[in-house]
Design a protein around this motif. Structure first.
Motif, PDB file in Angstrom:
ATOM      1  N   GLN A   1       0.829  -1.206   0.000  1.00  0.00           N
ATOM      2  CA  GLN A   1       0.000   0.000   0.000  1.00  0.00           C
ATOM      3  C   GLN A   1       0.864   1.256   0.000  1.00  0.00           C
ATOM      4  OE1 GLN A   1      -3.053   0.045  -0.541  1.00  0.00           O
ATOM      5  NE2 GLN A   1      -4.113  -1.720   0.325  1.00  0.00           N
TER       6      GLN A   1
ATOM      7  N   ARG B   1      -5.117  -1.016  -6.511  1.00  0.00           N
ATOM      8  CA  ARG B   1      -3.819  -0.381  -6.249  1.00  0.00           C
ATOM      9  C   ARG B   1      -2.939  -0.384  -7.495  1.00  0.00           C
ATOM     10  NH1 ARG B   1       0.177   1.908  -5.898  1.00  0.00           N
ATOM     11  NH2 ARG B   1       1.769   1.943  -4.263  1.00  0.00           N
TER      12      ARG B   1
ATOM     13  N   ASP C   1      -4.911 -10.434  -3.372  1.00  0.00           N
ATOM     14  CA  ASP C   1      -5.570  -9.847  -2.207  1.00  0.00           C
ATOM     15  C   ASP C   1      -6.561  -8.769  -2.651  1.00  0.00           C
ATOM     16  OD1 ASP C   1      -5.708  -7.729   0.150  1.00  0.00           O
ATOM     17  OD2 ASP C   1      -5.099  -9.669   1.002  1.00  0.00           O
TER      18      ASP C   1
ATOM     19  N   SER D   1      -7.847  -6.239  -1.242  1.00  0.00           N
ATOM     20  CA  SER D   1      -7.574  -4.857  -0.848  1.00  0.00           C
ATOM     21  C   SER D   1      -6.602  -4.165  -1.788  1.00  0.00           C
ATOM     22  CB  SER D   1      -7.026  -4.811   0.584  1.00  0.00           C
ATOM     23  OG  SER D   1      -5.758  -5.434   0.647  1.00  0.00           O
TER      24      SER D   1
END
Length: 1037
Positions: free
Chosen positions: A218, A250, A244, A246
């Motif tokens: 991140q 990104r 993943d 999350s």
């Protein structure tokens, strides 16, 4: 009858090509289609033509039938494919024979009676061989009744469509087929460059590590290393991070690259380049970095990097590449490696991940139950997990054994075999090795004795094998697909994202230590790879080979490893392995990889074999563009010594051809290059290899064209064309027509040049090579013809189309020349300097970056023309002078371009009259020497300008009239218009107003066609003044 049968089979061949894309099928289809037209126009020997073509449909049906019923469909073993290739060659010869029986063709035929008889015999023998072979191999009917043929075609058509439709809904394991590629593309994420491995189905006990990786990703500039012993689940952890949720927004792009088959840092860059969709190259490092830097945010995972990093001799290069990757700000990097040491040269993100250890007892137990279910006695499970030391891979293997045999039986075997399994002591590696050994001794594996042999083979193959290769390589392993199934069920092997069967590194290493691959299996696979490489070497360039190239590329690491294992003095088949090394290097060279390190090993093993040494040296000189040749003259002396001990004209011919290319392109010694080509040609004639003769002749034809000897170049090209036709080699014919077209342009036959280009491009379609490198060169020749005709819009269209088909990143040299040609056209039509110069600067930068420094001279000649247009005459003279000094004896086209601009006195200032008028006569002498017809008459037109300036209008008018007649016959619009303006001006001055108006009126549309709008405006001004009976300033043009 043959026409009807050919019409029925062509659609079937097209459907086979569209569905699976096998080599040679498109070539057969295009040639069959051409035969339909040719047969209808035959005027001589019609019965012979019909006899030659009567079985083409039956053989084609047999080939389609073989592809349809192959396992898997759409693939054939290389041995069968070679017979398909021979059939394609044969029907090329049949087409050449049939075309020669027509009253006239677009290209003149040069067959003598003896050659025609030889061609006919070759066609008859080839057709009979194909008929015999495919009758034996295929169950297809060889019907000749029209109704039966049509019914057969309809039935096969339905079956093929059903087959393609069925396979389109499933994953095909061989990446060589068109269907596979469509599936591969459709399954890839739109945010990804390549196929990604799936998220691990069973992933336990690594939540802390996964969370840490996600946190680091991140952040900006994430640089992460996942360390740990073999079998600890490093790859699974990286795959879990990749998927993943999350991180889904990104990164725009994701790359998962296995580095197992890489042996150098350059190899790693090459594998990354493959995932980026780049073409193979000698060193893709810079290109990979540029491509990644130009794209959006990207997560790059380099898996099993230790394979390349651990050897000290390659470690520095690997670390340098990693360091360069980390300079890309929007690139996040994850590396997985065995061990506990991180590569240096990179600022790894903190906090560091600790090397992975065994799973917790809870995670290990859960993982075991996920695979083997929970209906087992807890004590027995505890014993097995204790034995596996909670290592993920060991648990995986043990659980698969239990699922099949049960806990009690596995524990009983473990007790019996414990001493042997753990004889090396007890540590984590011994636990893993023991788990692998236990799997190999299981009843399931023992039920297929060949399973262990198959696993031992996969252990030495870094690229794995596809199901197609398992079936086609004729490995001496009984029931090989049952063996594969057993290995998959025991988790000893797996399918990767390309559906290739592979084994994990720890298992591969164990097998190499404990179960070396039997020599007969290695030899069998070596023979399979040798056949593939030989097929490529025989038909490279002359046929559409994309799928064959893809098959070799997919196995490049495998071929390299198999050869490496065979390059030992103890190998009784060493000579064959060395030959295979030479062919692999040729493939590496032709696919832009460059010199293969195996060549250095092979050289040390060649002893007193003159033939092998000559073949090796031939490949050395052929590789001059990818590897500097040290002591070239000493090697040439060695060549002559070996050839004196041999009586093999074919080997000698190939050697001299390689030397000719070396001298011509790498030492700029055209005279010596020409001598070598002549020697090569003489030896090819002695060997009776007409195909080789045609290929060789292209080289001296190009040399003579470059030197401006257009008539000689045309004669050599015609001879090469004739030989190509005799051999049914459309590629040689097309290449010969390219040189003939260029020579024809020099001789002023622009219309004929365009006809030759069209015919050559049609021939490339016949052999499935449309849109390839030669097709691009033909289009450049086409554009040059339009440019000489001053049809600038057509020339621009062709160059623009060529540019759209090129990769600015990978075909940089070709792309630069497209930019140059567009800039040249822009100067001709008056485009602003601000638009022209950046294009030239970009082209020059590209050429200098690839080491093509002669590009600066070509750039300067265009800049010189631009400076004349701007009125910077001193700078123009300097630029033209430098270009002439460089290209006077070796580049007739560059010299002619400069002299033409220097001799056009109307563009220069009066103070330069003496210099420009002398240039006119130099231009004329040069044009006559090199026999450039268009240049000769342009010089004559400029001589008219000189005499007009000297106040000799009668002489000037005669010269303009002579030039106009020539320009009209050549259909050169701008030069015609220039002459008409001059003649119109002279007519006006002597009072012939109607004649002047007529000439000016005819010139206007010619300048419009050339997009010379400034000249159009001047014409309109003259015509307007003519109506008012008053024209001022006739000398402005």
């Amino acid at each position: 009858m043959p026409i009807v049968s050919l019409k029925a089979v062509v659609p079937l061949l097209d459907e086979l090509h569209d569905g699976f894309g096998p080599p040679f099928i498109q070539s057969i289809s295009h040639t069959a289609l051409a035969l339909i037209t040719a047969l209808q126009a035959v005027r001589k020997n019609k019965d012979q033509c019909l006899q030659l073509t009567e079985n083409i449909h039956a053989i084609s049906y047999a080939i389609v039938d073989l592809y349809m019923h192959a396992d898997p469909p759409g693939t054939l073993p290389p041995t069968t494919m070679s017979h398909v290739a021979k059939f394609a060659e044969t029907i090329h010869k049949v087409h050449a024979f049939v075309e020669a029986q027509m009253d006239k063709g677009r290209v003149k035929h040069f067959f003598r009676q003896g050659e025609m008889n030889a061609l006919l015999k070759g066609c008859q023998v080839g057709m009979q061989d194909a008929l015999d072979y495919f009758k034996m191999k295929s169950a297809a009917s060889f019907a000749h009744d029209i109704e039966d043929m049509q019914n057969q075609a309809d039935r096969m058509h339905r079956e093929l469509l059903e087959l393609v439709a069925t396979l389109s809904e499933a994953t095909i394991s061989d990446g060589g087929s068109s269907i596979y590629h469509k599936l591969n593309n459709s399954q890839a994420s739109s945010k990804s460059f390549s196929m990604l491995p799936a998220r691990p189905q069973i992933f336990l006990g690594r939540d802390v590590e996964l969370a840490a990786i996600v946190r680091l990703l991140q952040q900006e500039h994430a640089r992460i290393v996942i360390l740990g012993a073999g079998g600890m689940g490093k790859t699974s952890l990286a795959r879990a991070a990749l998927h993943d949720p999350s991180l889904s927004e990104r990164f725009q792009h994701h790359l998962f690259v296995s580095c197992e088959s890489a042996s150098t840092g350059i190899d790693i860059a090459g594998i990354v380049g493959e995932h980026l969709g780049l073409q193979p190259g000698k060193n893709l490092t810079k290109l990979v970095l540029r491509t990644l830097a130009a794209r959006g945010s990207c997560l790059l995972i380099l898996d099993n990097l230790e394979t390349t990093w651990e050897p000290l001799e390659t470690r520095a290069a690997v670390e340098d590449f990693l360091s360069l990757l980390t300079d890309i700000p929007h690139l996040a990097l994850i590396v997985t490696m065995r061990g506990a040491e991180r590569p240096s040269g990179v600022r790894w993100s903190r906090p560091f991940l600790q090397p992975l250890g065994p799973l917790s007892e809870e995670a290990a137990r859960t993982m075991f139950f996920e695979i083997a279910d929970e209906d087992h006695h807890p004590t027995e499970v505890n014993q097995l997990l204790q034995f596996a030391d909670n290592m993920p891979l060991a648990i995986d293997l043990m659980a698969h054994l239990v699922a099949y045999e049960g806990c009690a039986d596995v524990l009983a075997r473990l007790e019996t075999e414990r001493t042997a399994l753990l004889s090396g002591g007890r540590d984590r590696r011994s636990s893993l090795d023991a788990s692998i050994a236990l799997s190999l001794s299981s009843a399931r594996v023992k039920s297929q004795p060949g399973a262990t042999d198959l696993l031992s083979l996969l252990a030495i193959l870094p690229d794995g094998l596809s199901d197609v290769e398992l079936g086609h390589s004729a490995l001496p392993i009984d029931d090989i697909f049952a063996c594969r199934t057993v290995l998959l069920s025991t988790s000893l092997v797996y399918y990767d994202t390309k559906k290739r069967l592979r084994s994990l590194v720890p298992i591969r290493e164990y097998m190499q230590r404990s179960h070396p691959t039997p020599r007969p299996i290695i030899r069998s696979l070596q023979k399979h790879f040798y056949t593939l490489l030989e097929l490529h070497r025989t038909y490279k360039g002359s046929h559409q080979m994309a799928n064959l190239v893809a098959a070799i590329n997919s196995n490049y690491g495998n071929v390299h490893r198999i050869i490496q294992l065979g390059l030992t003095r103890q190998n009784p088949d060493l000579a064959e392995v060395i030959t295979c090394t030479l062919i692999l290097n040729a493939f590496s060279r032709l696919t832009s990889r460059g010199w293969d390190s195996l060549m250095d090993t092979a050289e040390d093993l060649i002893e007193a074999d003159h033939g092998l040494r000559i073949q090796f040296l031939t490949e050395v000189f052929n590789s001059a563009n990818s590897r500097r040749i040290e002591g070239a003259e000493a090697l040439v002396s060695e060549v002559k010594s070996h050839l004196e001990s041999l009586n093999d004209p074919l080997l000698a011919s190939h050697m001299y051809n390689a030397l000719g290319n070396y001298y011509e392109w790498f030492t700029n010694n055209s005279a010596l290059g020409l001598q070598c080509f002549e020697q090569s040609l003489s030896l090819a004639k002695e060997a009776g290899d007409q195909n080789l003769q045609g290929s060789i002749l292209i080289n001296p034809a190009l040399i003579t064209w470059t030197a401006g000897e257009y008539e000689k170049g045309l004669a050599l090209a015609r001879e090469a064309y004739s030989l190509g036709k005799l051999c049914g080699n459309y590629y040689t014919q097309a290449n010969a027509l390219r040189v003939a077209a260029m020579s024809s342009q020099g001789l002023g036959n622009l219309k004929q040049s365009l006809v030759m280009v069209d015919t050559a491009r049609e021939y490339l379609k016949f052999c499935g090579m449309a849109n390839g490198a030669l097709d691009t060169q033909l289009r450049l020749t086409e554009a040059e013809a339009y440019l000489q005709k001053s049809e600038y819009s057509e020339a621009r269209r062709v160059h623009t189309e060529i540019g759209l088909g090129l990769s600015e990143e990978q075909e940089r040299e070709d792309y630069a020349y497209v930019l140059m040609n567009l800039a040249l056209i822009d100067v001709e039509i008056g485009t602003s300097t601000e638009d022209v110069v950046p294009r030239l600067e970009m082209a020059l930068g590209i050429l200098q970056s690839v080491g093509h420094f002669s590009g600066s001279h070509i750039t300067n000649m265009i800049l010189g023309d631009l400076r004349v247009r701007e009125g910077d005459f001193a700078a123009a003279q300097k630029l033209f002078g430098a270009c002439l000094a460089w290209g006077w004896t070796s580049h007739a086209d560059v010299s002619s371009y400069c002299l033409e601009r220097m001799a056009d006195i109307g563009r220069w200032q009066p103070a330069d009259f003496a210099w420009t008028s002398s240039s006119v006569f130099v231009y004329l002498a040069f044009a006559k020497k090199v026999k450039q017809k268009l240049a000769v008459y342009k010089a004559i037109c400029f001589m008219g300008d000189v005499f007009l300036a000297l106040d000799e209008p009668a002489t000037a008018e005669n010269l303009f009239s002579i030039a106009l007649e020539a320009f009209t016959s050549m259909d050169v619009h701008r030069s015609r218009g220039d002459c008409m303006i001059r003649l119109g001006d002279l007519a006006w001055r002597r009072g012939d107003k109607l004649g002047a108006a007529a000439l000016w009126g005819e010139a206007g549309p010619l300048f419009t066609l050339c997009q010379r709008m400034e000249d159009v405006a001047k014409i309109e001004k003259r015509l307007a003044g003519c109506e008012k009976d008053q024209i001022v300033g006739l000398d402005v043009l």
